[in-house]
Design an enzyme around this catalytic site. Sequence first.
Site, PDB file in Angstrom:
ATOM      1  NE  ARG A 220       8.451  -2.430   6.217  1.00 26.40           N
ATOM      2  CZ  ARG A 220       7.187  -2.056   6.072  1.00 26.40           C
ATOM      3  NH1 ARG A 220       6.858  -1.267   5.071  1.00 26.40           N
ATOM      4  NH2 ARG A 220       6.261  -2.464   6.901  1.00 26.40           N
TER       5      ARG A 220
ATOM      6  NE  ARG B 100       6.122  -0.283  10.205  1.00 24.75           N
ATOM      7  CZ  ARG B 100       5.079  -0.358   9.421  1.00 24.75           C
ATOM      8  NH1 ARG B 100       5.112   0.240   8.236  1.00 24.75           N
ATOM      9  NH2 ARG B 100       4.011  -1.023   9.783  1.00 24.75           N
TER      10      ARG B 100
ATOM     11  NE  ARG C 131      -4.687  -1.622   9.791  1.00 25.42           N
ATOM     12  CZ  ARG C 131      -3.581  -1.199   9.179  1.00 25.42           C
ATOM     13  NH1 ARG C 131      -3.523  -0.007   8.640  1.00 25.42           N
ATOM     14  NH2 ARG C 131      -2.552  -1.989   9.117  1.00 25.42           N
TER      15      ARG C 131
ATOM     16  NE  ARG D 214       2.203  -5.051  10.956  1.00 24.55           N
ATOM     17  CZ  ARG D 214       3.287  -4.737  10.254  1.00 24.55           C
ATOM     18  NH1 ARG D 214       4.488  -5.127  10.656  1.00 24.55           N
ATOM     19  NH2 ARG D 214       3.174  -4.023   9.145  1.00 24.55           N
TER      20      ARG D 214
ATOM     21  CE  LYS E 298      -2.155  -1.148   3.851  1.00 23.00           C
ATOM     22  NZ  LYS E 298      -1.470  -2.419   4.195  1.00 23.00           N
TER      23      LYS E 298
HETATM   24  P1  AP5 Z   1       4.682  -1.514   1.879  1.00 19.64           P
HETATM   25  O1  AP5 Z   1       4.494  -0.730   0.641  1.00 19.64           O
HETATM   26  O2  AP5 Z   1       5.228  -0.819   3.066  1.00 19.64           O
HETATM   27  O3  AP5 Z   1       3.334  -2.287   2.259  1.00 19.64           O
HETATM   28  P2  AP5 Z   1       2.147  -1.816   3.162  1.00 19.64           P
HETATM   29  O4  AP5 Z   1       0.931  -2.511   2.669  1.00 19.64           O
HETATM   30  O5  AP5 Z   1       2.105  -0.324   3.216  1.00 19.64           O
HETATM   31  O6  AP5 Z   1       2.603  -2.456   4.543  1.00 19.64           O
HETATM   32  P3  AP5 Z   1       2.623  -1.825   5.998  1.00 19.64           P
HETATM   33  O7  AP5 Z   1       3.821  -2.339   6.723  1.00 19.64           O
HETATM   34  O8  AP5 Z   1       2.426  -0.372   5.973  1.00 19.64           O
HETATM   35  O9  AP5 Z   1       1.436  -2.601   6.648  1.00 19.64           O
HETATM   36  P4  AP5 Z   1       0.378  -2.158   7.643  1.00 19.64           P
HETATM   37  O10 AP5 Z   1      -0.846  -1.914   6.901  1.00 19.64           O
HETATM   38  O11 AP5 Z   1       0.329  -3.187   8.720  1.00 19.64           O
HETATM   39  O12 AP5 Z   1       1.034  -0.873   8.368  1.00 19.64           O
HETATM   40  P5  AP5 Z   1       0.432   0.511   8.788  1.00 19.64           P
HETATM   41  O13 AP5 Z   1       1.558   1.445   8.855  1.00 19.64           O
HETATM   42  O14 AP5 Z   1      -0.768   0.865   8.020  1.00 19.64           O
HETATM   43  O15 AP5 Z   1       5.626  -2.761   1.508  1.00 19.64           O
HETATM   44  C1  AP5 Z   1       6.059  -3.670   2.471  1.00 19.64           C
HETATM   45  C2  AP5 Z   1       7.466  -4.173   2.082  1.00 19.64           C
HETATM   46  O16 AP5 Z   1       7.354  -4.893   0.859  1.00 19.64           O
HETATM   47  C3  AP5 Z   1       8.475  -3.044   1.810  1.00 19.64           C
HETATM   48  O17 AP5 Z   1       9.732  -3.445   2.249  1.00 19.64           O
HETATM   49  C4  AP5 Z   1       8.443  -2.875   0.292  1.00 19.64           C
HETATM   50  O18 AP5 Z   1       9.638  -2.381  -0.219  1.00 19.64           O
HETATM   51  C5  AP5 Z   1       8.178  -4.305  -0.158  1.00 19.64           C
HETATM   52  N1  AP5 Z   1       7.429  -4.381  -1.425  1.00 19.64           N
HETATM   53  C6  AP5 Z   1       6.437  -3.541  -1.852  1.00 19.64           C
HETATM   54  N2  AP5 Z   1       5.981  -3.924  -3.061  1.00 19.64           N
HETATM   55  C7  AP5 Z   1       6.695  -5.031  -3.396  1.00 19.64           C
HETATM   56  C8  AP5 Z   1       6.661  -5.882  -4.538  1.00 19.64           C
HETATM   57  N3  AP5 Z   1       5.838  -5.678  -5.554  1.00 19.64           N
HETATM   58  N4  AP5 Z   1       7.516  -6.926  -4.556  1.00 19.64           N
HETATM   59  C9  AP5 Z   1       8.383  -7.157  -3.511  1.00 19.64           C
HETATM   60  N5  AP5 Z   1       8.464  -6.365  -2.403  1.00 19.64           N
HETATM   61  C10 AP5 Z   1       7.610  -5.318  -2.354  1.00 19.64           C
HETATM   62  O19 AP5 Z   1      -0.080   0.174  10.284  1.00 19.64           O
HETATM   63  C11 AP5 Z   1       0.820  -0.089  11.327  1.00 19.64           C
HETATM   64  C12 AP5 Z   1       0.048  -0.213  12.633  1.00 19.64           C
HETATM   65  O20 AP5 Z   1      -0.569   1.047  12.930  1.00 19.64           O
HETATM   66  C13 AP5 Z   1      -1.104  -1.224  12.642  1.00 19.64           C
HETATM   67  O21 AP5 Z   1      -0.662  -2.530  12.948  1.00 19.64           O
HETATM   68  C14 AP5 Z   1      -2.007  -0.650  13.725  1.00 19.64           C
HETATM   69  O22 AP5 Z   1      -1.500  -0.946  15.004  1.00 19.64           O
HETATM   70  C15 AP5 Z   1      -1.859   0.853  13.496  1.00 19.64           C
HETATM   71  N6  AP5 Z   1      -2.869   1.386  12.566  1.00 19.64           N
HETATM   72  C16 AP5 Z   1      -2.642   1.967  11.363  1.00 19.64           C
HETATM   73  N7  AP5 Z   1      -3.780   2.335  10.778  1.00 19.64           N
HETATM   74  C17 AP5 Z   1      -4.770   1.977  11.627  1.00 19.64           C
HETATM   75  C18 AP5 Z   1      -6.187   2.060  11.567  1.00 19.64           C
HETATM   76  N8  AP5 Z   1      -6.817   2.609  10.518  1.00 19.64           N
HETATM   77  N9  AP5 Z   1      -6.900   1.573  12.617  1.00 19.64           N
HETATM   78  C19 AP5 Z   1      -6.288   1.046  13.703  1.00 19.64           C
HETATM   79  N10 AP5 Z   1      -4.946   0.917  13.809  1.00 19.64           N
HETATM   80  C20 AP5 Z   1      -4.187   1.381  12.773  1.00 19.64           C
HETATM   81 MG    MG Z   2       2.129   1.100   4.809  1.00 24.62          MG
END
Ligand code: AP5
Ligand code: MG
Length: 223
Positions: free
Chosen positions: A159, A165, A120, A177, A45
């Site tokens: 990562r 992180r 979410r 997660r 994402k």
């Molecule tokens: P990346 O692009 O970072 O993927 P992502 O889907 O953004 O993954 P996140 O780690 O952000 O997941 P998340 O949704 O759990 O985290 P968030 O910050 O929202 O890519 C991931 C890796 O893959 C990278 O190394 C990238 O380089 C690699 N990659 C990308 N594309 C690729 C490809 N095509 N091929 C190979 N490799 C690739 O949330 C974190 C925490 O915050 C949650 O757990 C929760 O506690 C809290 N939180 C956030 N939002 C909410 C909400 N709305 N409600 C409640 N809690 C929340």
């Molecule tokens: Mg993300």
Amino acid sequence: MRRAGKQNTADNVNNFNSQPLYLRFIQGVNHMFNIILFGPPGSGKGTQSEKLISKYGLKHLSTGDLLRSEITSQTPLGLEARNFMDRGQLVPDEVVIGMISSALENNPKANGFLFDGFPRTEAQSEALDKLLKLKQTEIAVVLALQVTEEELIERLLNRGLTSGRSDDNNAEVVKARIVEYHKKTSAVADYYRSFDKVVEVSGEGTVDEIFDSLCNEIDKRKS
Ligand code: AP5
Ligand code: MG
């Protein structure tokens, strides 16, 4: 929804930006194009959001990034959120809904928003729809990235070797997660499916291949 022949979407955004403010105000609400980029942790994402906001001139709203910035600034909200994030659990709905509400208020001139990691839960989805309705706009499409669980875990642990992180560098937290995603977040796709707004896109392949597929779906809907 407006139709502009074969003109490409980036041109549309640029033309809109170059109009006098009063015209943008009159037309503004109807021109917003709002996307949810949906998918499990590690589905890409954040990676795809960067490219999409640059191409379509959208405002990127990532609740994960907003929460991490609160943690860095050591605000009370950040300190509370960290307890949940470090365990791989979702932060309470009222906290993230409040953050998104403020972000929408603070960006009155946006051409549209790209929501990343929000909503979410079903409660967050309903709250978002209400907030957008107040702005006389809505979600145009939910682009749902599909990636196998094996690949998600590999990407996140990889990562975690360098990202700093705290929720990436421990296999148990990464799995928590993903469990949280199945338990609470997959319902978001069901919610928007009932409005026929969900499009599934493969999140495996190169970053550019996935980006092309996403753009293809957006361009079908954005005119
Ligand atoms: P990346 O692009 O970072 O993927 P992502 O889907 O953004 O993954 P996140 O780690 O952000 O997941 P998340 O949704 O759990 O985290 P968030 O910050 O929202 O890519 C991931 C890796 O893959 C990278 O190394 C990238 O380089 C690699 N990659 C990308 N594309 C690729 C490809 N095509 N091929 C190979 N490799 C690739 O949330 C974190 C925490 O915050 C949650 O757990 C929760 O506690 C809290 N939180 C956030 N939002 C909410 C909400 N709305 N409600 C409640 N809690 C929340
Ligand atoms: Mg993300």
